[in-house]
Motif scaffolding. Structure first.
Motif, PDB file in Angstrom:
ATOM      1  N   VAL A 115     -11.209  -4.024  -4.230  1.00  0.00           N
ATOM      2  CA  VAL A 115     -10.657  -5.269  -3.688  1.00  0.00           C
ATOM      3  C   VAL A 115      -9.851  -6.001  -4.756  1.00  0.00           C
ATOM      4  O   VAL A 115      -8.734  -6.475  -4.499  1.00  0.00           O
ATOM      5  CB  VAL A 115     -11.787  -6.165  -3.141  1.00  0.00           C
ATOM      6  N   THR A 116     -10.397  -6.100  -5.966  1.00  0.00           N
ATOM      7  CA  THR A 116      -9.695  -6.823  -7.028  1.00  0.00           C
ATOM      8  C   THR A 116      -8.498  -6.040  -7.565  1.00  0.00           C
ATOM      9  O   THR A 116      -7.618  -6.629  -8.196  1.00  0.00           O
ATOM     10  CB  THR A 116     -10.649  -7.145  -8.192  1.00  0.00           C
ATOM     11  N   SER A 117      -8.452  -4.736  -7.309  1.00  0.00           N
ATOM     12  CA  SER A 117      -7.282  -3.954  -7.719  1.00  0.00           C
ATOM     13  C   SER A 117      -6.103  -4.185  -6.786  1.00  0.00           C
ATOM     14  O   SER A 117      -4.951  -3.981  -7.179  1.00  0.00           O
ATOM     15  CB  SER A 117      -7.625  -2.455  -7.742  1.00  0.00           C
ATOM     16  N   GLU A 118      -6.370  -4.606  -5.557  1.00  0.00           N
ATOM     17  CA  GLU A 118      -5.313  -4.707  -4.553  1.00  0.00           C
ATOM     18  C   GLU A 118      -5.154  -6.100  -3.954  1.00  0.00           C
ATOM     19  O   GLU A 118      -4.388  -6.264  -3.019  1.00  0.00           O
ATOM     20  CB  GLU A 118      -5.585  -3.705  -3.418  1.00  0.00           C
ATOM     21  N   PHE A 119      -5.885  -7.095  -4.474  1.00  0.00           N
ATOM     22  CA  PHE A 119      -5.808  -8.411  -3.822  1.00  0.00           C
ATOM     23  C   PHE A 119      -4.592  -9.216  -4.259  1.00  0.00           C
ATOM     24  O   PHE A 119      -4.234 -10.192  -3.609  1.00  0.00           O
ATOM     25  CB  PHE A 119      -7.103  -9.194  -4.023  1.00  0.00           C
ATOM     26  N   TRP A 120      -3.948  -8.808  -5.346  1.00  0.00           N
ATOM     27  CA  TRP A 120      -2.784  -9.562  -5.817  1.00  0.00           C
ATOM     28  C   TRP A 120      -1.580  -9.231  -4.938  1.00  0.00           C
ATOM     29  O   TRP A 120      -1.281  -8.062  -4.713  1.00  0.00           O
ATOM     30  CB  TRP A 120      -2.484  -9.214  -7.267  1.00  0.00           C
ATOM     31  N   PRO A 121      -0.869 -10.228  -4.416  1.00  0.00           N
ATOM     32  CA  PRO A 121       0.305  -9.950  -3.580  1.00  0.00           C
ATOM     33  C   PRO A 121       1.337  -9.109  -4.328  1.00  0.00           C
ATOM     34  O   PRO A 121       1.536  -9.269  -5.537  1.00  0.00           O
ATOM     35  CB  PRO A 121       0.844 -11.351  -3.264  1.00  0.00           C
ATOM     36  N   SER A 122       1.994  -8.220  -3.609  1.00  0.00           N
ATOM     37  CA  SER A 122       3.003  -7.356  -4.204  1.00  0.00           C
ATOM     38  C   SER A 122       4.280  -8.147  -4.498  1.00  0.00           C
ATOM     39  O   SER A 122       4.425  -9.303  -4.088  1.00  0.00           O
ATOM     40  CB  SER A 122       3.319  -6.197  -3.260  1.00  0.00           C
ATOM     41  N   ARG A 123       5.194  -7.483  -5.193  1.00  0.00           N
ATOM     42  CA  ARG A 123       6.483  -8.133  -5.489  1.00  0.00           C
ATOM     43  C   ARG A 123       7.204  -8.507  -4.200  1.00  0.00           C
ATOM     44  O   ARG A 123       7.807  -9.578  -4.098  1.00  0.00           O
ATOM     45  CB  ARG A 123       7.345  -7.189  -6.336  1.00  0.00           C
ATOM     46  N   GLN A 124       7.128  -7.625  -3.204  1.00  0.00           N
ATOM     47  CA  GLN A 124       7.746  -7.914  -1.911  1.00  0.00           C
ATOM     48  C   GLN A 124       7.065  -9.102  -1.235  1.00  0.00           C
ATOM     49  O   GLN A 124       7.723  -9.932  -0.603  1.00  0.00           O
ATOM     50  CB  GLN A 124       7.668  -6.673  -1.025  1.00  0.00           C
ATOM     51  N   ASP A 125       5.734  -9.193  -1.383  1.00  0.00           N
ATOM     52  CA  ASP A 125       5.003 -10.332  -0.811  1.00  0.00           C
ATOM     53  C   ASP A 125       5.458 -11.635  -1.449  1.00  0.00           C
ATOM     54  O   ASP A 125       5.698 -12.638  -0.750  1.00  0.00           O
ATOM     55  CB  ASP A 125       3.500 -10.155  -1.016  1.00  0.00           C
ATOM     56  N   TRP A 126       5.553 -11.644  -2.786  1.00  0.00           N
ATOM     57  CA  TRP A 126       5.975 -12.862  -3.482  1.00  0.00           C
ATOM     58  C   TRP A 126       7.402 -13.252  -3.077  1.00  0.00           C
ATOM     59  O   TRP A 126       7.722 -14.440  -2.981  1.00  0.00           O
ATOM     60  CB  TRP A 126       5.894 -12.674  -4.994  1.00  0.00           C
ATOM     61  N   HIS A 127       8.237 -12.228  -2.870  1.00  0.00           N
ATOM     62  CA  HIS A 127       9.608 -12.525  -2.449  1.00  0.00           C
ATOM     63  C   HIS A 127       9.609 -13.231  -1.091  1.00  0.00           C
ATOM     64  O   HIS A 127      10.345 -14.194  -0.874  1.00  0.00           O
ATOM     65  CB  HIS A 127      10.423 -11.227  -2.370  1.00  0.00           C
ATOM     66  N   GLY A 128       8.749 -12.764  -0.182  1.00  0.00           N
ATOM     67  CA  GLY A 128       8.676 -13.387   1.132  1.00  0.00           C
ATOM     68  C   GLY A 128       8.068 -14.777   1.109  1.00  0.00           C
ATOM     69  O   GLY A 128       8.315 -15.591   2.003  1.00  0.00           O
ATOM     70  N   ALA A 129       7.255 -15.043   0.074  1.00  0.00           N
ATOM     71  CA  ALA A 129       6.554 -16.332  -0.001  1.00  0.00           C
ATOM     72  C   ALA A 129       7.228 -17.314  -0.951  1.00  0.00           C
ATOM     73  O   ALA A 129       6.690 -18.405  -1.182  1.00  0.00           O
ATOM     74  CB  ALA A 129       5.113 -16.108  -0.448  1.00  0.00           C
ATOM     75  N   ARG A 130       8.372 -16.958  -1.502  1.00  0.00           N
ATOM     76  CA  ARG A 130       8.952 -17.734  -2.603  1.00  0.00           C
ATOM     77  C   ARG A 130       9.218 -19.191  -2.214  1.00  0.00           C
ATOM     78  O   ARG A 130       8.892 -20.113  -2.984  1.00  0.00           O
ATOM     79  CB  ARG A 130      10.230 -17.074  -3.115  1.00  0.00           C
TER      80      ARG A 130
END
Length: 269
Positions: free
Chosen positions: A187-202
């Protein structure tokens, strides 16, 4: 500790506790990277190039939670016109890199992989769209934190924010330690939003940061918020609980790192 030394450190103790949040976070990133290197080497020596995917298969539960977190927010915004069109909870797929002009770029470095995907449609040009996109993109972070808290309780019988030295609550079943630590790792290896996620949430993230800073500045100007010793102590108390949580995760990483290092030495023979 020497009482004289303790007296000298005491004025700086709150600041050291707050700094510990950043130190433990950096150490956690380092140990996780070292763990992945060892898992990659074990996989490569046993399975060749296909073994380099072992790390991703090992973290499949975390990837599934990551995608389900995205999907759950989209479902919550269904009354506002959001609708899921496709969902893949776990699928290792090469990700095409595109340049500013939209053309596919030739991969010259490490292969980028897409492990899951949630596609959805939503109305265009509305404020609620920015909110929905932002919450959906950052949902894995909050969903992951909630799952870690739950799994820690499953494993030990304690709440993660309760600081204690015992591993298990008296009378708690020991066999939960056979699977919960592994799930916490994934869970802790994958809970950080991806680069694409951050781009969508900017825009959502920028807006939240702007509003937060504005509230702090206005509260400070109106003397509703005072940066005094009491504020420092409250911040230090919050940081203490975060330090404990990060220290638990760091301890788990070290255990898995020791096991992986032993396996690496074994397969090198």
């Amino acid at each position: 500790m020497d009482p004289a030394l303790a007296a000298q450190i005491a004025p700086y103790e709150p600041w050291l506790i707050i700094a510990g949040v950043f130190v433990f976070f950096i150490l956690l990133r380092v140990t996780r990277q070292e763990l992945r290197k060892r898992v990659d080497e074990i996989g490569y020596r046993l399975l060749g190039n296909k073994g380099l995917l072992v790390w991703f298969w090992m973290n499949a539960p975390g990837v599934m939670l990551h995608e389900l977190s995205h999907a759950s927010v989209v479902l919550l915004f269904r009354p506002f016109g959001f609708r899921i069109t496709s969902i893949a909870l776990f699928r290792i797929k090469p990700m095409q890199q595109r340049g500013p002009n939209g053309r596919v770029m030739k991969n010259t470095g490490r292969q980028s992989l897409q492990l899951g995907e949630v596609q959805y449609v939503r109305p265009q040009g509305r404020f609620i769209t920015l909110v929905g996109d932002g919450l959906s993109a950052t949902a894995p972070l909050f969903g992951g934190i909630a799952m870690v808290v739950f799994l820690y309780w499953v494993a030990t019988g304690y709440n993660l924010w309760d600081i204690h030295l015992q591993i298990l609550r008296p009378g708690w079943p020991w066999w939960t330690l056979l699977f919960a630590p592994y799930l916490i790792l994934t869970v802790t290896s994958e809970f950080w939003p991806s680069r694409q996620d951050w781009h969508g949430a900017r825009w959502f993230v920028v807006g939240i940061l702007f509003i937060t800073i504005l509230i702090i500045v206005v509260s400070w100007s109106a003397k509703l918020l005072v940066f005094d010793n009491a504020t420092l102590q409250v911040t230090s108390s919050i940081a203490t609980h975060i330090d404990f949580a990060l220290l638990v995760l760091l301890g788990l990483d070290l255990v898995f790192l020791i096991v992986a290092d032993g396996l690496v030495r074994f397969v090198r023979r």
